[in-house]
Design a protein around this motif. Sequence first.
Motif, PDB file in Angstrom:
ATOM      1  N   SER A 187     -13.861  -1.632  -7.976  1.00 28.08           N
ATOM      2  CA  SER A 187     -14.198  -2.972  -8.474  1.00 28.08           C
ATOM      3  C   SER A 187     -13.164  -4.004  -8.039  1.00 28.08           C
ATOM      4  CB  SER A 187     -14.309  -2.958 -10.001  1.00 28.08           C
ATOM      5  OG  SER A 187     -15.407  -2.181 -10.418  1.00 28.08           O
ATOM      6  N   SER A 200     -14.340  -7.217  -5.824  1.00 22.87           N
ATOM      7  CA  SER A 200     -14.081  -8.573  -6.326  1.00 22.87           C
ATOM      8  C   SER A 200     -13.331  -9.417  -5.307  1.00 22.87           C
ATOM      9  CB  SER A 200     -13.278  -8.508  -7.637  1.00 22.87           C
ATOM     10  OG  SER A 200     -14.031  -7.887  -8.656  1.00 22.87           O
ATOM     11  N   THR A 245     -15.604 -10.322  -2.430  1.00 22.97           N
ATOM     12  CA  THR A 245     -16.545 -11.358  -2.863  1.00 22.97           C
ATOM     13  C   THR A 245     -15.908 -12.735  -2.785  1.00 22.97           C
ATOM     14  OG1 THR A 245     -17.668  -9.797  -4.333  1.00 22.97           O
ATOM     15  CG2 THR A 245     -17.964 -12.140  -4.792  1.00 22.97           C
ATOM     16  N   SER A 271     -25.244 -10.804  -3.954  1.00 23.72           N
ATOM     17  CA  SER A 271     -25.131  -9.536  -4.677  1.00 23.72           C
ATOM     18  C   SER A 271     -23.750  -8.960  -4.439  1.00 23.72           C
ATOM     19  CB  SER A 271     -26.192  -8.546  -4.193  1.00 23.72           C
ATOM     20  OG  SER A 271     -26.074  -7.313  -4.873  1.00 23.72           O
ATOM     21  N   SER A 272     -23.138  -8.468  -5.525  1.00 25.32           N
ATOM     22  CA  SER A 272     -21.802  -7.887  -5.445  1.00 25.32           C
ATOM     23  C   SER A 272     -21.742  -6.740  -6.449  1.00 25.32           C
ATOM     24  CB  SER A 272     -20.746  -8.945  -5.768  1.00 25.32           C
ATOM     25  OG  SER A 272     -19.449  -8.398  -5.751  1.00 25.32           O
ATOM     26  N   GLN A 273     -21.740  -5.497  -5.942  1.00 23.73           N
ATOM     27  CA  GLN A 273     -21.782  -4.330  -6.816  1.00 23.73           C
ATOM     28  C   GLN A 273     -20.762  -3.281  -6.385  1.00 23.73           C
ATOM     29  OE1 GLN A 273     -26.286  -3.809  -6.309  1.00 23.73           O
ATOM     30  NE2 GLN A 273     -25.983  -3.149  -8.425  1.00 23.73           N
ATOM     31  N   ASP A 302     -19.052   0.794  -7.266  1.00 24.70           N
ATOM     32  CA  ASP A 302     -19.332   2.127  -7.810  1.00 24.70           C
ATOM     33  C   ASP A 302     -20.761   2.607  -7.577  1.00 24.70           C
ATOM     34  OD1 ASP A 302     -16.755   2.236  -8.628  1.00 24.70           O
ATOM     35  OD2 ASP A 302     -17.146   2.289 -10.772  1.00 24.70           O
ATOM     36  N   LEU A 303     -21.298   2.329  -6.394  1.00 24.19           N
ATOM     37  CA  LEU A 303     -22.635   2.802  -6.053  1.00 24.19           C
ATOM     38  C   LEU A 303     -22.546   4.150  -5.346  1.00 24.19           C
ATOM     39  CD1 LEU A 303     -24.181  -0.513  -4.665  1.00 24.19           C
ATOM     40  CD2 LEU A 303     -24.412   0.431  -6.965  1.00 24.19           C
ATOM     41  N   GLU A 332     -21.139  -4.375  -1.299  1.00 21.35           N
ATOM     42  CA  GLU A 332     -21.332  -3.153  -2.081  1.00 21.35           C
ATOM     43  C   GLU A 332     -20.111  -2.253  -1.937  1.00 21.35           C
ATOM     44  OE1 GLU A 332     -26.199  -2.737  -1.507  1.00 21.35           O
ATOM     45  OE2 GLU A 332     -24.828  -1.323  -0.501  1.00 21.35           O
TER      46      GLU A 332
END
Length: 451
Positions: free
Chosen positions: A276, A280, A283, A295-297, A299-300, A332
Amino acid sequence: MRVHRQSAIEIWKAGVDAVESRRLVSNAIQIDGDQLVCGSAAWRLKENSRICVVGAGKAGAGMAAGIELILPEVWLDRTEGWVNVPADCVTSLRQIHLHAARPAGVNEPTEAGAEGTRRILDLIENLGPDDLCLVVISGGGSALLPAPPAGVSLEEKQQLTRTLMHSGATIQELNCVRRALSEVKGGGLLRACGAGQLISLIISDVIGDPLDTIASGPTVKTQTDPQSAIAVLEERCPDDTPDSIWKALRLQIEEQVDHSSPITTSYSNHIIGNNSTSVSAATQKASELGYRVISSQADLDGDADEIGKSLAKRCLDERNLLSPSERVCVIEGGEPTVSLAKTDLPRKGGRNQQVVLAAAQVLKQADSYGITILSGGTDGEDGPTDAAGAVIDAELLAIAEQESLAIDEFLSINNSYPFFEAVGGLLKTGPTHTNVMDLRVALVCSQDEAE
């Protein structure tokens, strides 16, 4: 397109820089007079106190260097340490020895790693109640801290780890087996420590930051689970597991090995950086470069092929919605898995290169203008290669077409590295001295922006 490719690399590097190990350590530890403070934990230097720094991981060199920079001179004179790291991460520090526990790009246990683990155990077993043990843990720590149980050779454990990885085992499954076949993992390092206080600094490379899974939890009070390890082996590689390993696991069950005895050392575990943190920072950098982050994710997880194809399809869909001169970004993080295809042909690659090659397969079937997709391991390693990952865009796809490179043929046998080497799409950084899984950057721009 080269402008956007460079932007994708800058965004990715910003994510990696945010989890640079020395920076994370300096943010986590403060020296207040005669006290060392880390979160809610505090340790006071006494007249005869010693400080011992041990650990393992791809970020170990930077973390150890960060500790030496933070400690006052009088504290540093009382400090010693040993940290197991990959060979290409070894540098010379003043008080802490960095030990080459495995070759670069080969994430497997070695005899050198086992020797380093024995040295670590010797150090911490001889600490006393006035001493502090600082443990630095990061991704790759499991392979760098091998200590197989009696009756199991390192070679057998090494082959089993390789077999599990090739079978598509998850990091949780790998660590379940590793803990059950180790004298250090699953709290073994904590149980061996004689210091009055142990503070563990952890850079997480596991989804959700589970303390018992990162490097197989050497400083987490837990019990090994031989029954679950047996279940993993029965599912993943029942015919390729040596008899000695079945015997060692069943012996633990029969003897009801108990690791729940009281631990006299005061201890605490601190996550100081994770996926994360990287997502961040990436991003923020994307926004600074003028991309609208849609979109910003972090831990996928999931299959590398599916992740790559899904990301490419999303980029194509988003491009149809753009207004003139608009550009957007998808970021991601996480860690996909790759199930290796059966083949007798030579191959080379890593999960990030597999993600991008799967994306390239989708983009090749459409007009790929305005789309750039990059995926890279934050540790600078992607599988047993010298690349962190790869990038693809319309220009690189055009080179592939000119060279008559059939993406399907490379993708079907997980042979991504030669493809990207041929088109100039490899992302090479060398060791980054950190590790918070992977980071993907996808940029989409309108046709006038692409031109």
